[in-house]
Design a protein around this motif. Structure first.
Motif, PDB file in Angstrom:
ATOM      1  N   GLY A  48       1.228  -1.526   0.282  1.00  0.00           N
ATOM      2  CA  GLY A  48       0.021   0.228  -0.518  1.00  0.00           C
ATOM      3  C   GLY A  48       0.562   1.211   0.081  1.00  0.00           C
ATOM      4  O   GLY A  48       0.583   2.455  -0.296  1.00  0.00           O
ATOM      5  N   ARG A  49       1.867   1.274   0.371  1.00  0.00           N
ATOM      6  CA  ARG A  49       2.825   1.982   0.161  1.00  0.00           C
ATOM      7  C   ARG A  49       3.731   2.655  -1.588  1.00  0.00           C
ATOM      8  O   ARG A  49       3.971   1.760  -1.443  1.00  0.00           O
ATOM      9  CB  ARG A  49       4.418   2.280   0.749  1.00  0.00           C
ATOM     10  N   GLY A  50       3.945   3.666  -2.295  1.00  0.00           N
ATOM     11  CA  GLY A  50       4.282   4.473  -3.205  1.00  0.00           C
ATOM     12  C   GLY A  50       6.043   4.936  -2.806  1.00  0.00           C
ATOM     13  O   GLY A  50       6.173   5.372  -1.221  1.00  0.00           O
ATOM     14  N   GLY A  51       6.242   5.215  -3.321  1.00  0.00           N
ATOM     15  CA  GLY A  51       8.004   5.377  -3.397  1.00  0.00           C
ATOM     16  C   GLY A  51       8.767   6.235  -5.034  1.00  0.00           C
ATOM     17  O   GLY A  51       7.845   5.783  -5.675  1.00  0.00           O
ATOM     18  N   ARG A  52       9.420   6.469  -4.516  1.00  0.00           N
ATOM     19  CA  ARG A  52      10.400   7.656  -5.163  1.00  0.00           C
ATOM     20  C   ARG A  52      11.489   7.205  -4.969  1.00  0.00           C
ATOM     21  O   ARG A  52      11.737   7.283  -3.945  1.00  0.00           O
ATOM     22  CB  ARG A  52      10.010   9.007  -4.857  1.00  0.00           C
ATOM     23  N   ALA A  53      11.953   7.168  -5.977  1.00  0.00           N
ATOM     24  CA  ALA A  53      13.561   7.016  -5.558  1.00  0.00           C
ATOM     25  C   ALA A  53      14.714   7.255  -6.847  1.00  0.00           C
ATOM     26  O   ALA A  53      14.058   7.931  -7.817  1.00  0.00           O
ATOM     27  CB  ALA A  53      13.847   5.865  -5.333  1.00  0.00           C
ATOM     28  N   HIS A  54      16.408   7.580  -6.712  1.00  0.00           N
ATOM     29  CA  HIS A  54      16.634   7.806  -8.042  1.00  0.00           C
ATOM     30  C   HIS A  54      17.577   7.307  -7.779  1.00  0.00           C
ATOM     31  O   HIS A  54      18.338   6.299  -6.901  1.00  0.00           O
ATOM     32  CB  HIS A  54      16.931   9.242  -7.840  1.00  0.00           C
ATOM     33  N   TRP A  55      18.680   6.815  -9.081  1.00  0.00           N
ATOM     34  CA  TRP A  55      19.813   6.082  -8.560  1.00  0.00           C
ATOM     35  C   TRP A  55      21.091   7.432  -9.148  1.00  0.00           C
ATOM     36  O   TRP A  55      21.031   8.459 -10.077  1.00  0.00           O
ATOM     37  CB  TRP A  55      20.017   5.336  -9.962  1.00  0.00           C
ATOM     38  N   ILE A  56      22.662   7.075  -8.774  1.00  0.00           N
ATOM     39  CA  ILE A  56      23.737   7.470  -8.586  1.00  0.00           C
ATOM     40  C   ILE A  56      25.242   6.672  -9.408  1.00  0.00           C
ATOM     41  O   ILE A  56      24.559   4.940  -8.886  1.00  0.00           O
ATOM     42  CB  ILE A  56      23.786   8.196  -7.334  1.00  0.00           C
ATOM     43  N   SER A  57      25.732   7.635  -9.710  1.00  0.00           N
ATOM     44  CA  SER A  57      26.988   6.412  -9.867  1.00  0.00           C
ATOM     45  C   SER A  57      27.925   6.697  -8.545  1.00  0.00           C
ATOM     46  O   SER A  57      28.116   7.836  -8.764  1.00  0.00           O
ATOM     47  CB  SER A  57      27.265   7.067 -11.411  1.00  0.00           C
ATOM     48  N   LEU A  79      30.906  -0.781 -13.043  1.00  0.00           N
ATOM     49  CA  LEU A  79      30.660   0.348 -12.896  1.00  0.00           C
ATOM     50  C   LEU A  79      29.973   0.522 -11.532  1.00  0.00           C
ATOM     51  O   LEU A  79      28.140  -0.225 -11.512  1.00  0.00           O
ATOM     52  CB  LEU A  79      30.214   1.246 -13.800  1.00  0.00           C
ATOM     53  N   ASP A  80      30.167   0.767 -10.152  1.00  0.00           N
ATOM     54  CA  ASP A  80      29.112   0.836  -9.732  1.00  0.00           C
ATOM     55  C   ASP A  80      28.167   1.334  -8.975  1.00  0.00           C
ATOM     56  O   ASP A  80      28.224   2.782  -9.325  1.00  0.00           O
ATOM     57  CB  ASP A  80      30.644   0.313  -8.074  1.00  0.00           C
ATOM     58  N   LEU A  81      26.403   1.473  -9.306  1.00  0.00           N
ATOM     59  CA  LEU A  81      25.433   1.993  -9.539  1.00  0.00           C
ATOM     60  C   LEU A  81      24.761   1.776  -8.034  1.00  0.00           C
ATOM     61  O   LEU A  81      24.764   1.003  -7.926  1.00  0.00           O
ATOM     62  CB  LEU A  81      25.131   1.918 -10.987  1.00  0.00           C
ATOM     63  N   SER A  82      24.053   2.834  -7.721  1.00  0.00           N
ATOM     64  CA  SER A  82      23.222   2.561  -6.391  1.00  0.00           C
ATOM     65  C   SER A  82      22.222   2.901  -6.356  1.00  0.00           C
ATOM     66  O   SER A  82      22.076   4.127  -6.687  1.00  0.00           O
ATOM     67  CB  SER A  82      24.491   3.583  -5.089  1.00  0.00           C
ATOM     68  N   MET A  83      20.655   3.014  -5.692  1.00  0.00           N
ATOM     69  CA  MET A  83      19.350   3.731  -5.185  1.00  0.00           C
ATOM     70  C   MET A  83      19.301   4.013  -4.507  1.00  0.00           C
ATOM     71  O   MET A  83      19.414   3.352  -3.303  1.00  0.00           O
ATOM     72  CB  MET A  83      18.325   2.651  -6.478  1.00  0.00           C
ATOM     73  N   ARG A  84      19.330   4.993  -4.366  1.00  0.00           N
ATOM     74  CA  ARG A  84      19.006   5.712  -3.240  1.00  0.00           C
ATOM     75  C   ARG A  84      17.019   6.428  -2.900  1.00  0.00           C
ATOM     76  O   ARG A  84      16.463   6.413  -3.804  1.00  0.00           O
ATOM     77  CB  ARG A  84      19.444   7.104  -3.184  1.00  0.00           C
TER      78      ARG A  84
END
Length: 284
Positions: free
Chosen positions: A34-43, A273-278
């Motif tokens: 039931g929860r929505g979310g926003r996230a982003h990726w960074i390098s 290449l290391d990437l991450s979701m925040r």
């Protein structure tokens, strides 16, 4: 930016890769119902980004109402800490798709980065850098796409793209002339015939037999500098390709007059290449 065709086969692969990670279902999902979310990726490093075009279709398999906004296109350079894309959707879908999407993009970005480094070493020479068929089973289309995003070009996608007669073909068929005659007699007329040569004599025989291209394997730059003019004299339009090349010698090989350098290194030796979701925000 190179185009990646979204074929039914690719969609099926995306489904399969998600299923591999989800198994019987994400055990953390009840915490996010039931929860929505926003996230982003960074390098988390400098390089060339690749794989962003996969994130939207992958996430949509779990949440058709999700959205992905690309801030960096595939094939574009990125810096450490740079934001790459923004995502919005069901929080359970964002975390369930996270690892599969990141793994694909990190792998492909590593290939694109390694390719770009080699292409930069050939800048101004007119010599193109090509990949090979040394690819990960199941990932060939994506890995070759990553090579294009890094500025390289693709060699054969598969055995049906062109005929390449290698040492075993020549040994078992009775030589260049017999092998080429058999292939020419049965292949569709637009098909190219490439012959791999390990000696100057083999290269000259291939050119005399009418090969469209000759792959010169494990020759030194000095040997090629002597051989290439002789091959051009026999057939001015034949395409000459060098393989078995050490990356630190690219400039020396480019100066020999060849047209193409093929290497498996970006695919077989590149680090990810290391990437991450925040996390960005929780939505009601």
């Amino acid at each position: 930016m190179p185009v990646l065709p979204f074929t039914p086969q690719l969609e099926a692969q995306l489904r399969g890769w998600l299923a591999e990670d989800l198994g019987r279902g994400d055990l953390t999902a009840p915490a996010l119902i039931g929860r929505g979310g926003r996230a982003h990726w960074i390098s988390r490093g400098d390089g060339v980004f690749c794989g962003g075009v996969l994130v939207g279709p992958l996430l949509a398999l779990l949440d058709p109402c999700s959205s992905v906004r690309l801030l960096v296109g595939d094939g574009e350079p990125v810096r450490e800490g740079q934001r790459l894309l923004e995502l919005e959707g069901q929080a359970s879908a964002l975390v369930a798709a996270e690892r599969t999407a990141l793994n694909l993009a990190m792998r492909l970005s590593g290939i694109a980065t390694a390719t770009a480094d080699l292409v930069a070493a050939l800048a101004g020479s007119g010599v193109r850098l090509a990949d090979t068929r040394k690819t990960t089973p199941g990932l060939r289309v994506l890995e070759k796409y990553a090579v294009r995003c890094g500025g390289g070009c693709n060699h054969r996608l598969g055995l049906d793209d062109a005929a390449m007669l290698k040492e075993n073909h020549l040994a078992w068929s009775g030589g260049v002339e017999r092998a080429m005659a058999a292939v020419r007699a049965s292949a569709p007329w637009p098909s190219r015939v490439i012959v791999e040569a390990e000696t100057a004599a083999e290269a000259e025989a291939a050119v005399r037999a009418g090969a469209d291209a000759v792959l010169l394997d494990e020759f030194s730059p000095e040997a090629l500098a002597e051989l290439v003019p002789r091959l051009r004299a026999l057939a001015p339009t034949v395409l000459l390709e060098a393989s078995g090349v050490r990356p630190q010698q690219l400039a020396a090989y480019a100066a020999t007059g060849i047209d193409l350098i093929s290497t498996s290194a970006p695919v077989t030796r590149s680090p990810w290449l290391d990437l991450s979701m925040r996390f960005t925000a929780t939505l009601a």
